[in-house]
Structure formats: structure tokens, C-alpha cells
Design an enzyme around this catalytic site. Structure first.
Site, mmCIF file in Angstrom:
data_model
loop_
_atom_site.group_PDB
_atom_site.id
_atom_site.type_symbol
_atom_site.label_atom_id
_atom_site.label_comp_id
_atom_site.label_asym_id
_atom_site.label_seq_id
_atom_site.Cartn_x
_atom_site.Cartn_y
_atom_site.Cartn_z
ATOM 1 C CG HIS A 62 -1.920 -1.007 1.353
ATOM 2 N ND1 HIS A 62 -2.086 -1.793 2.463
ATOM 3 C CD2 HIS A 62 -2.878 -1.400 0.471
ATOM 4 C CE1 HIS A 62 -3.111 -2.627 2.268
ATOM 5 N NE2 HIS A 62 -3.595 -2.410 1.058
ATOM 6 C CE LYS A 86 -12.258 -7.338 4.136
ATOM 7 N NZ LYS A 86 -11.834 -7.338 2.820
ATOM 8 N NE ARG A 135 -2.541 -7.370 -4.577
ATOM 9 C CZ ARG A 135 -3.269 -7.821 -3.568
ATOM 10 N NH1 ARG A 135 -2.728 -7.938 -2.371
ATOM 11 N NH2 ARG A 135 -4.527 -8.165 -3.751
ATOM 12 C CB SER A 173 -4.256 -6.529 4.645
ATOM 13 O OG SER A 173 -3.871 -5.283 4.161
HETATM 14 O O1 PNS Z 1 -9.038 -2.789 0.370
HETATM 15 P P1 PNS Z 1 -10.259 -3.290 -0.342
HETATM 16 O O2 PNS Z 1 -11.094 -4.125 0.588
HETATM 17 O O3 PNS Z 1 -9.936 -3.983 -1.621
HETATM 18 O O4 PNS Z 1 -11.126 -1.973 -0.750
HETATM 19 C C1 PNS Z 1 -12.395 -2.111 -1.347
HETATM 20 C C2 PNS Z 1 -13.095 -0.743 -1.427
HETATM 21 C C3 PNS Z 1 -13.135 -0.076 -0.063
HETATM 22 C C4 PNS Z 1 -12.350 0.128 -2.386
HETATM 23 C C5 PNS Z 1 -14.542 -1.000 -1.973
HETATM 24 O O5 PNS Z 1 -15.142 -2.014 -1.225
HETATM 25 C C6 PNS Z 1 -15.426 0.228 -1.914
HETATM 26 O O6 PNS Z 1 -15.216 1.168 -2.635
HETATM 27 N N1 PNS Z 1 -16.426 0.214 -1.013
HETATM 28 C C7 PNS Z 1 -17.334 1.341 -0.820
HETATM 29 C C8 PNS Z 1 -18.752 0.986 -1.226
HETATM 30 C C9 PNS Z 1 -18.928 1.157 -2.714
HETATM 31 O O7 PNS Z 1 -18.795 2.217 -3.267
HETATM 32 N N2 PNS Z 1 -19.258 0.018 -3.362
HETATM 33 C C10 PNS Z 1 -19.423 -0.039 -4.795
HETATM 34 C C11 PNS Z 1 -18.110 -0.322 -5.485
HETATM 35 S S1 PNS Z 1 -18.390 -0.665 -7.163
#
Ligand code: PNS
Length: 207
Positions: A62, A86, A135, A173
Site C-alpha cells: 500500500h 468482514k 498486483r 493484508s
Molecule cells: O481494500 P479493499 O477491501 O480492496 O477496498 C475495497 C473498497 C473499499 C475500495 C470498496 O469495497 C469500496 O469502494 N467500497 C465502498 C462501497 C462502494 O462504493 N461500493 C461499490 C463499489 S463498485
């Protein structure tokens, strides 16, 4: 002609722009209507990107991406999603602390939290781009789906993908937490203070 723009000013966070072409013609309208030739110009006016994620916890992968993003954009906001599906290992405030510690020396990077839809948060912040890391191929399908859905919800918001350094292509993570739970070393995979926090969190009785 869009290619001849000499002044391009964002008028509102809501995808409206005004600009004057070199020929003196004025445009006042929707950003989504513009051809792609104008968009890099828009990004250059004052670029603000959001790097969203769970960051549970932040890894050196990150951090690598944050450094790259901070060189590419004028302002980068690292945004932690608070309403995770989660159960996270670290609380939101612990994740904020770890991120702030890690990005301390980067003047154009800030840390924030958000809940709800990412595109709505990005709009409130007047961001032009979402930054995400890819990645390996395995990331691509999920990232593409998310980027295209976000584009459907907010056509003017671009998703920019960057690759972390090769060293971190296998890092996540989730794996870091698994290694710690089984007593392994995550040296070099997370910032040092994060490693200490991980041990204290997983084995509280040893401290
Ligand atoms: O670190 P992660 O878990 O891969 O991050 C995922 C994240 C936070 C980027 C994604 O879950 C998100 O944007 N959530 C917010 C809710 C949202 O906008 N959902 C629609 C995405 S298409």
C-alpha cells in the site's frame, strides 16, 4: 476545438466545466460530454485522487502505491472504508493512526475515513480520480468490475491503476495477518510500527 483549450476550469464538483478555447470559444457544460482528449488536461488543473481501501492493516505494498500516487497527483487522500462487510482486525482509529504514521513525511497525502458509496465520497471531496493497485492478474477481474461499476455511477470519475514494486506483488493484508497468527515474521512486508501492533493485537497476553 477541444485540443486547443488554453484555460480549463472546474466549475463544480458535479461534473460541470467551463473553459475557453484558444480560438476564444466558450464551453459551459457537462464533463461527461467531453471527448477523452480533454480529460488529461482536466487532471492537470489540480489533480486530486482518492486511494480507498480497508487497510487492515497497511502493508508496504500500500505504501509503495501511496508514494507513486503522491508523485502523480497534486493531492492524494488515502480513504479508509469504515463499514466493512468482514470483521476487521484493527479498529478504524487504529487503522487511521497506522496510516498517518506511515505517510507522515508526505506533504500532499492525507488520511481520511468514509462510509457508503465511494463515488459519493469522491464527489464530496471534488476528486477527479480513484487510485487502485493491481498486483497480479487475479486482482484484475475484481478491480475491473469495481472500476466499471463506479464509472456507471459517476462517469466523470476516472479510475487509475498503478502497479506496486515487484517485491510486493504477492503481498496482502490478509496474508500478513495469517502469518502473524501462525507466529511467522512479516519483517519488510509492513512498516515496523505496524508489525509491533500486529503482534500486540494477535497475542495481547505476551505484552
Ligand atoms: O481494500 P479493499 O477491501 O480492496 O477496498 C475495497 C473498497 C473499499 C475500495 C470498496 O469495497 C469500496 O469502494 N467500497 C465502498 C462501497 C462502494 O462504493 N461500493 C461499490 C463499489 S463498485
Amino acid at each position: 476545438m477541444l485540443l486547443g483549450i488554453n484555460r480549463c476550469k472546474l466549475a463544480s464538483p458535479k461534473a460541470t466545466i467551463r473553459f475557453t478555447t484558444v480560438e476564444g470559444q466558450r464551453y459551459n457544460g457537462s464533463r461527461a460530454d467531453l471527448t477523452f482528449s480533454c480529460r488529461p488536461k482536466l487532471l492537470m488543473s489540480h489533480s486530486l485522487a482518492i486511494y480507498p481501501g480497508s487497510f487492515d492493516p497497511i502493508t508496504n505494498g500500500h505504501l509503495d502505491l501511496i508514494k507513486r500516487g503522491s508523485l502523480l497527483f497534486d493531492t492524494l487522500i488515502v480513504a479508509i472504508l469504515t463499514n466493512l462487510e468482514k470483521e476487521p482486525l484493527f479498529t478504524v482509529s487504529e487503522r487511521v493512526d497506522m496510516l498517518r504514521e506511515a505517510v507522515g513525511g508526505m506533504p500532499n497525502v492525507s488520511v481520511d475515513t468514509f462510509s457508503g458509496l465511494l463515488v459519493e465520497y469522491a464527489e464530496r471531496k471534488k476528486a477527479q480520480a480513484i487510485l487502485r493497485g493491481i498486483r497480479a492478474f487475479s486482482d484484475y477481474e475484481y478491480e475491473l468490475q469495481m472500476a466499471l461499476m463506479n464509472r456507471k455511477l459517476a462517469p466523470e470519475l476516472e479510475t487509475v491503476f498503478l502497479m506496486p514494486a515487484e517485491t510486493y506483488t504477492y503481498l496482502s493484508s490478509r496474508l500478513v495477518k495469517e502469518i502473524i497468527r501462525h507466529g511467522g515474521s512479516v519483517e519488510g512486508l509492513v512498516p515496523e510500527p505496524v508489525e509491533d501492533r500486529l503482534r500486540k493485537k494477535v497475542f495481547p497476553h505476551q505484552f
